[in-house]
Design a protein around this motif. Structure first.
Motif, PDB file in Angstrom:
ATOM      1  N   LYS A  30       0.837  -1.204   0.000  1.00 36.50           N
ATOM      2  CA  LYS A  30       0.000   0.000   0.000  1.00 36.50           C
ATOM      3  C   LYS A  30       0.871   1.253   0.000  1.00 36.50           C
ATOM      4  CE  LYS A  30      -3.524   2.370   2.739  1.00 36.50           C
ATOM      5  NZ  LYS A  30      -4.381   2.282   3.925  1.00 36.50           N
ATOM      6  N   TYR A  31       1.896   1.270   0.822  1.00 34.43           N
ATOM      7  CA  TYR A  31       2.775   2.436   0.898  1.00 34.43           C
ATOM      8  C   TYR A  31       3.599   2.610  -0.374  1.00 34.43           C
ATOM      9  CZ  TYR A  31       1.764   3.130   5.876  1.00 34.43           C
ATOM     10  OH  TYR A  31       1.152   3.386   7.085  1.00 34.43           O
ATOM     11  N   ILE A  32       4.031   1.494  -0.971  1.00 30.46           N
ATOM     12  CA  ILE A  32       4.770   1.596  -2.227  1.00 30.46           C
ATOM     13  C   ILE A  32       3.853   2.122  -3.324  1.00 30.46           C
ATOM     14  CG2 ILE A  32       6.038   0.328  -4.010  1.00 30.46           C
ATOM     15  CD1 ILE A  32       7.020  -1.569  -1.789  1.00 30.46           C
ATOM     16  N   PHE A  33       2.604   1.665  -3.344  1.00 33.74           N
ATOM     17  CA  PHE A  33       1.637   2.165  -4.319  1.00 33.74           C
ATOM     18  C   PHE A  33       1.436   3.665  -4.143  1.00 33.74           C
ATOM     19  CE2 PHE A  33      -2.800   3.011  -5.616  1.00 33.74           C
ATOM     20  CZ  PHE A  33      -2.685   2.698  -6.960  1.00 33.74           C
ATOM     21  N   PHE A  34       1.326   4.110  -2.906  1.00 37.14           N
ATOM     22  CA  PHE A  34       1.196   5.544  -2.606  1.00 37.14           C
ATOM     23  C   PHE A  34       2.398   6.300  -3.183  1.00 37.14           C
ATOM     24  CE2 PHE A  34       1.992   9.272  -0.026  1.00 37.14           C
ATOM     25  CZ  PHE A  34       0.730   9.814   0.208  1.00 37.14           C
ATOM     26  N   ALA A  35       3.602   5.773  -2.956  1.00 38.40           N
ATOM     27  CA  ALA A  35       4.821   6.421  -3.457  1.00 38.40           C
ATOM     28  C   ALA A  35       4.843   6.445  -4.991  1.00 38.40           C
ATOM     29  CB  ALA A  35       6.057   5.697  -2.921  1.00 38.40           C
ATOM     30  N   ILE A  36       4.332   5.396  -5.608  1.00 40.05           N
ATOM     31  CA  ILE A  36       4.249   5.368  -7.074  1.00 40.05           C
ATOM     32  C   ILE A  36       3.343   6.482  -7.573  1.00 40.05           C
ATOM     33  CG2 ILE A  36       3.305   4.065  -9.025  1.00 40.05           C
ATOM     34  CD1 ILE A  36       4.426   1.526  -7.625  1.00 40.05           C
ATOM     35  N   GLU A  40       4.481   9.450  -9.982  1.00 36.41           N
ATOM     36  CA  GLU A  40       3.802   9.706 -11.253  1.00 36.41           C
ATOM     37  C   GLU A  40       3.286  11.141 -11.356  1.00 36.41           C
ATOM     38  OE1 GLU A  40       2.872   7.537 -14.080  1.00 36.41           O
ATOM     39  OE2 GLU A  40       4.706   6.641 -13.302  1.00 36.41           O
ATOM     40  N   GLY A  41       3.445  11.932 -10.288  1.00 37.90           N
ATOM     41  CA  GLY A  41       3.032  13.329 -10.322  1.00 37.90           C
ATOM     42  C   GLY A  41       1.575  13.572  -9.992  1.00 37.90           C
ATOM     43  N   LYS A  42       0.923  12.577  -9.388  1.00 35.52           N
ATOM     44  CA  LYS A  42      -0.480  12.752  -9.009  1.00 35.52           C
ATOM     45  C   LYS A  42      -0.585  13.787  -7.888  1.00 35.52           C
ATOM     46  CE  LYS A  42      -2.001   9.425 -11.669  1.00 35.52           C
ATOM     47  NZ  LYS A  42      -2.482   9.772 -12.972  1.00 35.52           N
ATOM     48  N   SER A  43      -1.625  14.591  -7.935  1.00 32.50           N
ATOM     49  CA  SER A  43      -1.865  15.587  -6.887  1.00 32.50           C
ATOM     50  C   SER A  43      -2.387  14.878  -5.637  1.00 32.50           C
ATOM     51  CB  SER A  43      -2.895  16.619  -7.355  1.00 32.50           C
ATOM     52  OG  SER A  43      -4.171  16.008  -7.469  1.00 32.50           O
ATOM     53  N   ASP A  44      -2.328  15.586  -4.514  1.00 32.58           N
ATOM     54  CA  ASP A  44      -2.865  15.028  -3.280  1.00 32.58           C
ATOM     55  C   ASP A  44      -4.328  14.639  -3.450  1.00 32.58           C
ATOM     56  OD1 ASP A  44      -0.389  15.432  -2.149  1.00 32.58           O
ATOM     57  OD2 ASP A  44      -1.040  16.997  -0.754  1.00 32.58           O
ATOM     58  N   ARG A  91      -8.503  10.437  -4.013  1.00 33.33           N
ATOM     59  CA  ARG A  91      -9.614   9.865  -4.779  1.00 33.33           C
ATOM     60  C   ARG A  91      -9.290   8.437  -5.221  1.00 33.33           C
ATOM     61  NH1 ARG A  91      -9.837   9.519  -9.819  1.00 33.33           N
ATOM     62  NH2 ARG A  91      -8.372  11.202 -10.239  1.00 33.33           N
ATOM     63  N   ILE A  92      -8.095   8.222  -5.736  1.00 36.26           N
ATOM     64  CA  ILE A  92      -7.698   6.899  -6.235  1.00 36.26           C
ATOM     65  C   ILE A  92      -7.690   5.877  -5.107  1.00 36.26           C
ATOM     66  CG2 ILE A  92      -5.754   5.570  -7.183  1.00 36.26           C
ATOM     67  CD1 ILE A  92      -5.070   8.175  -8.810  1.00 36.26           C
ATOM     68  N   MET A  93      -7.119   6.265  -3.962  1.00 30.71           N
ATOM     69  CA  MET A  93      -6.973   5.317  -2.860  1.00 30.71           C
ATOM     70  C   MET A  93      -8.162   5.311  -1.905  1.00 30.71           C
ATOM     71  SD  MET A  93      -2.910   5.585  -1.985  1.00 30.71           S
ATOM     72  CE  MET A  93      -2.945   4.114  -0.960  1.00 30.71           C
ATOM     73  N   THR A 121      -5.297  11.019   6.393  1.00 31.93           N
ATOM     74  CA  THR A 121      -4.659   9.734   6.112  1.00 31.93           C
ATOM     75  C   THR A 121      -3.536   9.911   5.101  1.00 31.93           C
ATOM     76  OG1 THR A 121      -6.711   8.550   6.581  1.00 31.93           O
ATOM     77  CG2 THR A 121      -5.055   7.379   5.276  1.00 31.93           C
ATOM     78  N   LEU A 122      -3.736  10.774   4.134  1.00 29.89           N
ATOM     79  CA  LEU A 122      -2.703  11.068   3.153  1.00 29.89           C
ATOM     80  C   LEU A 122      -1.454  11.619   3.855  1.00 29.89           C
ATOM     81  CD1 LEU A 122      -2.797  12.250  -0.326  1.00 29.89           C
ATOM     82  CD2 LEU A 122      -1.783  13.889   1.221  1.00 29.89           C
ATOM     83  N   ARG A 123      -1.642  12.586   4.727  1.00 30.49           N
ATOM     84  CA  ARG A 123      -0.501  13.166   5.455  1.00 30.49           C
ATOM     85  C   ARG A 123       0.171  12.126   6.341  1.00 30.49           C
ATOM     86  NH1 ARG A 123      -4.239  17.398   6.392  1.00 30.49           N
ATOM     87  NH2 ARG A 123      -4.401  16.665   8.532  1.00 30.49           N
ATOM     88  N   SER A 124      -0.619  11.313   7.009  1.00 24.29           N
ATOM     89  CA  SER A 124      -0.092  10.279   7.887  1.00 24.29           C
ATOM     90  C   SER A 124       0.709   9.248   7.094  1.00 24.29           C
ATOM     91  CB  SER A 124      -1.247   9.596   8.626  1.00 24.29           C
ATOM     92  OG  SER A 124      -0.799   8.523   9.386  1.00 24.29           O
ATOM     93  N   THR A 125       0.190   8.839   5.960  1.00 25.02           N
ATOM     94  CA  THR A 125       0.881   7.865   5.115  1.00 25.02           C
ATOM     95  C   THR A 125       2.209   8.423   4.634  1.00 25.02           C
ATOM     96  OG1 THR A 125      -1.228   6.905   4.408  1.00 25.02           O
ATOM     97  CG2 THR A 125       0.697   6.473   3.015  1.00 25.02           C
ATOM     98  N   ARG A 126       2.206   9.652   4.182  1.00 22.51           N
ATOM     99  CA  ARG A 126       3.445  10.298   3.720  1.00 22.51           C
ATOM    100  C   ARG A 126       4.478  10.336   4.851  1.00 22.51           C
ATOM    101  NH1 ARG A 126       1.517  15.044   1.227  1.00 22.51           N
ATOM    102  NH2 ARG A 126       1.384  13.886  -0.695  1.00 22.51           N
ATOM    103  N   SER A 127       4.049  10.677   6.043  1.00 21.90           N
ATOM    104  CA  SER A 127       4.945  10.750   7.202  1.00 21.90           C
ATOM    105  C   SER A 127       5.497   9.368   7.536  1.00 21.90           C
ATOM    106  CB  SER A 127       4.189  11.329   8.392  1.00 21.90           C
ATOM    107  OG  SER A 127       4.975  11.292   9.541  1.00 21.90           O
ATOM    108  N   ARG A 128       4.656   8.358   7.501  1.00 21.49           N
ATOM    109  CA  ARG A 128       5.096   7.000   7.812  1.00 21.49           C
ATOM    110  C   ARG A 128       6.109   6.492   6.790  1.00 21.49           C
ATOM    111  NH1 ARG A 128      -0.754   4.724   9.724  1.00 21.49           N
ATOM    112  NH2 ARG A 128      -0.694   5.731  11.770  1.00 21.49           N
TER     113      ARG A 128
END
Length: 76
Positions: A36-42, A46-50, A55-57, A63-70
């Protein structure tokens, strides 16, 4: 749609055909990132906006901020 672990794994396998060096970098430069975290990083790579990532996930802004921090905390 709710993502399952298998969904993330399948996306990573597909993305390896597109950009194997990036996936390898994520797997070696970070300490045990989940699919899940690798997919987020992908998505970020790929230049996707926050907003697109949310929306995709199907995640909230917090949760977006928390995932980025983790992810950043797992950098070796």
């Amino acid at each position: 749609m709710r993502w399952t672990k298998d969904d993330f794994i399948n996306c990573l396998e597909y993305y390896k055909m597109k950009d194997l060096p990036f996936v390898n970098e994520m797997e070696t430069d970070y300490n045990r990132l989940s699919p899940k975290y690798i997919f987020f990083a992908i998505l970020e790579h790929e230049g996707k906006s926050d907003e697109d990532i949310q929306r995709i996930m199907g995640i909230s802004e917090s949760t977006l901020r928390s995932t980025r921090s983790r992810i950043n905390s797992k950098k070796r």
